[in-house]
Design a protein around this motif. Structure first.
Motif, PDB file in Angstrom:
ATOM      1  N   GLN A  23      -3.308   0.855 -12.091  1.00 64.41           N
ATOM      2  CA  GLN A  23      -3.516   2.043 -12.927  1.00 64.41           C
ATOM      3  C   GLN A  23      -2.959   3.288 -12.227  1.00 64.41           C
ATOM      4  O   GLN A  23      -2.266   4.090 -12.853  1.00 64.41           O
ATOM      5  CB  GLN A  23      -5.013   2.221 -13.212  1.00 64.41           C
ATOM      6  N   SER A  24      -3.239   3.442 -10.939  1.00 62.23           N
ATOM      7  CA  SER A  24      -2.781   4.647 -10.234  1.00 62.23           C
ATOM      8  C   SER A  24      -1.256   4.693 -10.154  1.00 62.23           C
ATOM      9  O   SER A  24      -0.668   5.778 -10.253  1.00 62.23           O
ATOM     10  CB  SER A  24      -3.414   4.739  -8.844  1.00 62.23           C
ATOM     11  N   TRP A  25      -0.612   3.556  -9.982  1.00 62.85           N
ATOM     12  CA  TRP A  25       0.849   3.533  -9.919  1.00 62.85           C
ATOM     13  C   TRP A  25       1.469   3.861 -11.269  1.00 62.85           C
ATOM     14  O   TRP A  25       2.468   4.570 -11.347  1.00 62.85           O
ATOM     15  CB  TRP A  25       1.334   2.188  -9.396  1.00 62.85           C
ATOM     16  N   VAL A  26       0.869   3.356 -12.347  1.00 67.11           N
ATOM     17  CA  VAL A  26       1.359   3.694 -13.692  1.00 67.11           C
ATOM     18  C   VAL A  26       1.171   5.183 -13.945  1.00 67.11           C
ATOM     19  O   VAL A  26       2.089   5.863 -14.428  1.00 67.11           O
ATOM     20  CB  VAL A  26       0.636   2.857 -14.774  1.00 67.11           C
ATOM     21  N   GLU A  27       0.008   5.710 -13.603  1.00 67.07           N
ATOM     22  CA  GLU A  27      -0.255   7.144 -13.806  1.00 67.07           C
ATOM     23  C   GLU A  27       0.756   7.990 -13.048  1.00 67.07           C
ATOM     24  O   GLU A  27       1.241   9.000 -13.574  1.00 67.07           O
ATOM     25  CB  GLU A  27      -1.672   7.490 -13.370  1.00 67.07           C
ATOM     26  N   ALA A 110       3.808  -1.445  -5.636  1.00 66.43           N
ATOM     27  CA  ALA A 110       3.838  -0.078  -6.177  1.00 66.43           C
ATOM     28  C   ALA A 110       5.222   0.225  -6.749  1.00 66.43           C
ATOM     29  O   ALA A 110       5.348   0.775  -7.854  1.00 66.43           O
ATOM     30  CB  ALA A 110       3.462   0.927  -5.094  1.00 66.43           C
ATOM     31  N   HIS A 111       6.270  -0.152  -6.005  1.00 60.41           N
ATOM     32  CA  HIS A 111       7.638   0.088  -6.459  1.00 60.41           C
ATOM     33  C   HIS A 111       7.912  -0.637  -7.780  1.00 60.41           C
ATOM     34  O   HIS A 111       8.475  -0.066  -8.713  1.00 60.41           O
ATOM     35  CB  HIS A 111       8.630  -0.342  -5.382  1.00 60.41           C
ATOM     36  N   MET A 112       7.518  -1.896  -7.874  1.00 57.31           N
ATOM     37  CA  MET A 112       7.799  -2.660  -9.086  1.00 57.31           C
ATOM     38  C   MET A 112       7.071  -2.083 -10.300  1.00 57.31           C
ATOM     39  O   MET A 112       7.620  -2.043 -11.404  1.00 57.31           O
ATOM     40  CB  MET A 112       7.432  -4.133  -8.893  1.00 57.31           C
ATOM     41  N   ILE A 113       5.841  -1.622 -10.114  1.00 56.75           N
ATOM     42  CA  ILE A 113       5.082  -1.043 -11.229  1.00 56.75           C
ATOM     43  C   ILE A 113       5.691   0.292 -11.644  1.00 56.75           C
ATOM     44  O   ILE A 113       5.863   0.570 -12.845  1.00 56.75           O
ATOM     45  CB  ILE A 113       3.589  -0.902 -10.872  1.00 56.75           C
ATOM     46  N   ILE A 141       8.413   9.565  -6.667  1.00 51.20           N
ATOM     47  CA  ILE A 141       7.079   9.105  -7.062  1.00 51.20           C
ATOM     48  C   ILE A 141       6.429   8.332  -5.922  1.00 51.20           C
ATOM     49  O   ILE A 141       5.269   8.575  -5.567  1.00 51.20           O
ATOM     50  CB  ILE A 141       7.152   8.240  -8.340  1.00 51.20           C
ATOM     51  N   LEU A 142       7.168   7.398  -5.339  1.00 51.87           N
ATOM     52  CA  LEU A 142       6.589   6.540  -4.304  1.00 51.87           C
ATOM     53  C   LEU A 142       6.289   7.299  -3.018  1.00 51.87           C
ATOM     54  O   LEU A 142       5.246   7.080  -2.395  1.00 51.87           O
ATOM     55  CB  LEU A 142       7.493   5.339  -4.049  1.00 51.87           C
TER      56      LEU A 142
END
Length: 156
Positions: A23-27, A110-113, A141-142
């Protein structure tokens, strides 16, 4: 805006990110992007190599499992919730790539999401200029999340 991330685990892998991490990575990927006011939803399905292979073969005509597949959704009629689409992530491929690239498993997840979510927003990397723009955005972002530049060369 409320974001709902529906997580489906169809994998035998044991070292998967938590729903909260996903969820946090999508956000983070969605931050600063206006797709529509209101609530949004997307699905993340974590699969093993057999399903990853089948989907990549059926939808991309590539006969191997890949790390992440993005299936954007466009509503034929206005809907009260923006359905962004689906991400399918092959756990085994992500784990193998993380090891090969000398990255932590969490950083590569995280990168893939983030990468897949940007595809759902319409970003692509077919043309060089598009790829450069997408890679810059992913890196921003990352690194904002505390991870290293995913495109930096890692020495082994």
């Amino acid at each position: 805006m409320t974001l709902t991330v529906d997580v489906q685990i169809a994998s035998q892998a044991s070292d998967l990110p938590t729903s909260e991490q996903l969820q946090s990575w999508v956000e983070a990927a969605l931050a600063g992007h206006q797709w529509q006011d209101g609530d949004a939803e997307l699905t993340i399905r974590v699969v093993d190599e057999d399903e990853g292979l089948e989907l990549n073969r059926d939808y991309r005509q590539r006969d191997y499992p890949t790390n992440v597949l993005s299936f954007p959704f466009t509503a034929p009629i206005p809907m009260p919730v923006t359905l962004l689409g689906d991400l399918v992530v092959c756990a085994a491929v992500v784990a193998r790539e993380a090891e090969e690239q000398g990255k932590t498993l969490t950083a590569h997840w995280a990168h893939m999401i983030v990468h897949g979510t940007l595809h759902l927003l319409g970003y692509d990397h077919i043309e060089d200029t598009e790829a450069e723009q997408m890679e810059r955005l992913e890196t921003t972002i990352l690194t904002g999340l505390g991870y290293s530049d995913p495109y930096a060369e890692v020495s082994h």
